[in-house]
Structures are given as structure tokens and as C-alpha cells.
Design an enzyme around this catalytic site. Sequence first.
Site, short mmCIF file in Angstrom:
data_model
loop_
_atom_site.label_atom_id
_atom_site.label_comp_id
_atom_site.label_asym_id
_atom_site.label_seq_id
_atom_site.Cartn_x
_atom_site.Cartn_y
_atom_site.Cartn_z
N HIS A 146 0.85 -1.19 0.00
CA HIS A 146 0.00 0.00 0.00
C HIS A 146 0.88 1.24 0.00
O HIS A 146 1.95 1.25 0.62
CB HIS A 146 -0.92 0.00 1.22
N GLU B 264 -4.06 1.77 -7.13
CA GLU B 264 -4.55 2.93 -6.39
C GLU B 264 -3.67 4.15 -6.69
O GLU B 264 -2.56 4.25 -6.15
CB GLU B 264 -4.49 2.67 -4.88
#
Length: 252
Positions: A96, A168
Site C-alpha cells: 500500500h 490505487e
Amino acid sequence: MLRKPIIAGNWKMNKNPQEAKAFVEAVASKLPSTDLVDVAVAAPAVDLVTTIEAAKDSVLKVAAQNCYFENTGAFTGETSPKVLAEMGADYVVIGHSERRDYFHETDEDINKKAKAIFANGLTPIVCCGESLETYEAGKAVEFVGAQVSAALAGLSAEQVASLVLAYEPIWAIGTGKSATQDDAQNMCKAVRDVVAADFGQEVADKVRVQYGGSVKPENVKDYMACPDVDGALVGGASLEADSFLALLDFLN
């Protein structure tokens, strides 16, 4: 190739065990059949035991938000992938942008974690994404492609086909800015093209690619209509039971 969609909520550093349990109890009986969609929540390490226990008789899957690439040892503060498997977790989110940015995780770290996760029978959700600067310079495809290649290096074709990739764009995480439908489609296709180049088209056709970054009930349908978007990794909108369930309305 029909890929089963996967919607995953990432709670980040939110919820105590009581709140996690209440959330699972509120959504568990209302989830669609696993024939239609896989649904998961990524809980903080301190909530995993409670979340897994609360979810065990439902179709809700549970992800950890990180792990280390060793199973045991003198790694103070780290989480063992072996123990995550023993606890009953299903997925582990790795790479992430918050981990890369705040905790200086490298592509090499993420690759080692992916291998350790598979070695313990879990499934990685591997995140990738570019900064606003990279996006505006027109280098997003090249940058994200390099992240994906590095993260998957040395995995088997079978492993890659079974994992989840989450694209993302960093500029859209928690900012309220979201990528356009075209941006999401083009980048998720670019991610799939990297898998095709590295592992072959058959593997690329099987791997599931999520879009993440300010996904909410109002825009999830648009993203899910894109041919190369197989799901969403959702932050803020996954914190409340009602908005989390509303994300699944794209099925109707």
C-alpha cells in the site's frame, strides 16, 4: 474470461475490536453469494482475532493490512504470515502506498512478502500506484508497470493468476479526487498488460485487478463497468456498515 469481482474494505488504523465485531455482525448476513462476488475487510492487526471470529460463519473474508516476510524471529513489532494463516486470515494487503511512503517499503520487500504469503497458503492483495507528479508527467504506465513486475518477480504463473492486484493512484487516496472511468480502465488494463508480458496472456486473463482511490457507493458502478476493473479496494466508504453494503449494489 469472466473474473469474479472482489470488493475489499481497508479500514486502515481505525476501529477497536468491539467496533470491528459490531461491523461484521451488521454486514455478515446481508452479503451476496460468493458465486457473485468475493467480499473482504482488511482489519488492523489488533482487530484480526475478533474480526476473523465474528466472520467465521459468513461469506466475509478477512485480510491483514501487512505482514513480514519471515515466519518467526527477532523482528520486533512485525506480523508473522504463518500466524496469520493459523488465525484464519484469507488475504494480506501488501505494498500500500502508505506503507511505501511512511515505512519506506521497497519493491523488493513487497516481493519477499508476496512469496512468504503464498508459502503460508494465503493470498496477497498487491497494491501499486503513482503520485500526482508521475501522473501529470505522463509516466504512470511506466512507473506502475515497474512496481507490478518487481512485486511479482519469481512467483509462479499459478500464483500470479490467483492473487489480486490493486491499482490505487496515490493522488486519489483519501483526497476526494477520484480517477475518471477512463483513467481507471486504462491503468488497470496497463497492469494486466504487464502480467501478460511477464507471465503470458492466460495468466493475465485470470488475475483480478481492483481500482482503489476515493471509491464510494456513488461511483463504484462506473468503475465496475470497466472491462479491466474486477473490483475495488475501498478506504473511507468501508468504515460504516451501510456504505460498505451499498458498494455491492453494482451487482443489481
